[in-house]
Design a protein around this motif. Structure first.
Motif, PDB file in Angstrom:
ATOM      1  N   PHE A 383      -6.300  -6.455  11.438  1.00 17.03           N
ATOM      2  CA  PHE A 383      -5.365  -7.197  12.623  1.00 17.03           C
ATOM      3  C   PHE A 383      -4.565  -8.447  12.417  1.00 17.03           C
ATOM      4  N   ALA A 389       0.118  -7.864   8.014  1.00 20.43           N
ATOM      5  CA  ALA A 389       0.944  -7.033   8.838  1.00 20.43           C
ATOM      6  C   ALA A 389       1.903  -6.126   8.441  1.00 20.43           C
ATOM      7  N   ASN A 487      -1.483  -2.674  15.024  1.00 19.46           N
ATOM      8  CA  ASN A 487      -2.799  -3.427  14.995  1.00 19.46           C
ATOM      9  C   ASN A 487      -4.101  -2.097  15.164  1.00 19.46           C
ATOM     10  N   ASN A 489      -7.254  -2.895  15.162  1.00 17.69           N
ATOM     11  CA  ASN A 489      -8.454  -3.392  15.844  1.00 17.69           C
ATOM     12  C   ASN A 489      -9.408  -2.288  16.387  1.00 17.69           C
TER      13      ASN A 489
END
Length: 539
Positions: A383, A389, A487, A489
């Motif tokens: 994340f 990213a 993301n 997560n």
């Protein structure tokens, strides 16, 4: 040797280490203890091969007496003219040679008789093994074993006496056990684990806990494109670019053989010199011939292994499986030139603050198109923003991230943070990403949490059949990941929280009305009793 005896041998040797090291640092004593075990194995294996080679000509140990002579020293003395031909045969069959005066049996005799020549003999023996025993040469194999160290004693005699005590106790400790390759190999692994447990953060440099190693090994030994088909029949090559003591590579080898398959060449890379030597010893001690593995001492991030720096794409080395447990969030200095490095050119360079994605991209670069990679990383790679990213987004868009597995906290000696396993493929078939949230599935231990066999089996079987299970695993479409800005997560996709029970308001209202009615009736009855007693009613 059964499992119980193997564990007992490990515990016996650990008790000896704990008793004898005295004021010596555990990491320092580890190097002595493991080196002597290694010499014990090399000697045993060599003498077993010599028995087969010489047959009836091999001297009877019982007829030699106890003057410190080994059967091979007797044969060498009586057959000097035949020694060169014998050693040539041993190099071909056993892959190495050890001269009689350096065999464990003779070293133990010197130790038990407290011979002043023990220390010098050991030094000469270690040098001989490094430079002459093996055809491929194992330079620096014992470079971390300083037999002249003040930690053993200030004077030669003190150091010699200390070594006599250590070797005598080790010999006594293993005398009641079978010490074949499997037994000593397992004892060696047990001791590495025990020393790791006692060295805190330093342990992460050389040891991957067996339970996590089992998961990675099981994943990469399944069919890479169709895991549900089960274990693959052969694994031509496997690479660990941060191999530590080599336990993860050996676990992959063990899994392949246990499933009836075959494994080809083993490749490892390790920056820490002490750990690099541990890995080479570990390979040999587990019966991996020197021609079956190659461990390189160097820095993965700067890619300084010439073997990997092949510029011709047709000759670039690639591996069928890649496994790794690199240092977590390691600070590094990539420099401007790294942007043109072939490993990072298509995805970007990891930030200075954390080399996690640099390690990942290194492994992916050398993975075959139909291969599989399993790597342990901190949750932050799932994340964190910025450059990470961008790399994560590119990996997802290219379809390289196959599975994300969240593990419980406090599984490592070096850190209590929870970690994840990323499974990557260059040509994966599913168009989704499998998320497995195993964070709450563990057995709590005194120092570290543990994954038992059932926990491990559930993770591996879920990966194998790509099964969805409530609050445990889910196949997430790429569009959902895109909607979440790439993301990963885990809790966004697989929450382990129990759902709150839905409340039926109409039923609750009916219950309250009924209770209110009961209160009114009870009050009437109570006031009737009060009236009979001449008391005032309740309001």
């Amino acid at each position: 040797m059964n499992d119980k005896d193997q564990k007992q041998l490990g515990k016996t040797l650990w008790a000896i280490a704990d008793q004898l090291r005295g004021a010596m640092n555990a990491d320092d004593f580890r190097d002595y203890m493991l080196s002597f075990l290694f010499l014990r194995y090399l000697s045993w294996n060599y003498e077993e091969a010599a028995k087969k080679e010489l047959g009836a000509d091999y001297p009877d140990p019982n007829a030699i007496g106890n003057g410190g002579r080994t059967p091979l020293s007797v044969w060498y003395a009586d057959n000097a003219a035949d020694v060169p031909a014998f050693e040539q045969q041993m190099r071909r069959k056993a892959h190495y040679v050890i001269q009689p005066q350096y065999l464990w049996g003779h070293i133990v005799h010197l130790a038990k008789t407290q011979n002043d020549a023990l220390l010098d003999t050991l030094q000469q023996g270690f040098k001989y093994i490094e430079e002459e025993s093996f055809q491929s040469h194992f330079q620096g194999l014992f470079s971390e074993i300083n037999l002249a160290s003040d930690k053993l004693g200030r004077k030669y005699a003190d150091r010699n006496a200390k070594l006599c005590a250590i070797i005598t106790e080790i010999a006594k400790g293993i005398a009641d056990f079978s010490t074949d390759v499997d037994a000593l190999g397992d004892a060696y692994e047990y001791l590495i684990g025990q020393f790791a447990a006692g060295s805190g953060k330093k342990a992460g440099e050389f040891y991957t806990p067996q339970q996590i190693s089992n998961i990675l090994s099981a994943i990469v030994t399944l069919d890479s494109q169709e895991p549900k088909a089960g274990p693959r029949r052969s694994l031509p090559s496997v690479f660990d670019f941060a191999c530590g003591s080599g336990s993860l590579l050996l676990n992959v080898r063990h899994q392949m053989k246990a499933a009836g398959g075959s494994i080809g060449r083993i490749y490892g890379m390790e920056k820490n010199i002490t750990t690099y030597n541990l890995a080479r010893m570990n390979m040999l001690l587990h019966g991996v011939k020197d021609t079956e593995f190659e461990i390189y001492h160097g820095d993965t991030l700067t890619n300084d292994w010439d073997f990997l720096r092949e510029n011709n794409p047709a000759k670039k080395p690639q591996f069928d499986a890649v496994v790794a447990n690199p240092p977590f969030s390691y600070r590094w200095e990539p420099g401007e030139a790294m942007a043109d490095d072939m490993r990072f050119k298509n995805h970007g360079v990891a930030p200075k603050s954390a080399a996690d994605f640099a390690f990942l991209l290194h492994g992916l670069h050398y993975l075959k198109d139909d291969g599989v990679m399993a790597i342990i990383l901190p949750h932050g790679v799932l994340f964190r923003g910025g450059k990470e990213a961008a790399i994560r987004t590119k990996l997802l868009k290219d379809g390289h991230i196959d599975t994300v597995i969240g593990l419980p906290p406090n599984l490592f000696y070096s850190t209590g943070i929870p970690v994840c396993i990323l499974v990557l493929k260059k040509c994966k078939k599913p168009d989704d990403v499998l998320f497995i949230n195993a964070a709450d599935h563990f057995t709590k231990g005194k120092r570290q949490n543990q994954l038992n066999d059932a926990h491990i089996e559930r993770i591996v079987s879920t990966y194998r059949v790509r099964e969805e299970q409530e609050r445990y695993s889910r196949r997430v479409p790429m569009q959902e990941i895109i909607d979440n800005d790439f993301n990963l997560n885990i809790s966004r996709y697989v929450s382990t929280a129990e759902k709150e029970e839905e409340i039926d308001l109409s039923a609750v209202h009916a219950d309250l009305v009924a209770i209110e009615k009961q209160i009114v009736e009870a009050k009437k009855r109570h006031n009737a009793f009060l009236a009979e007693l001449g008391l005032p009613p309740l309001p």
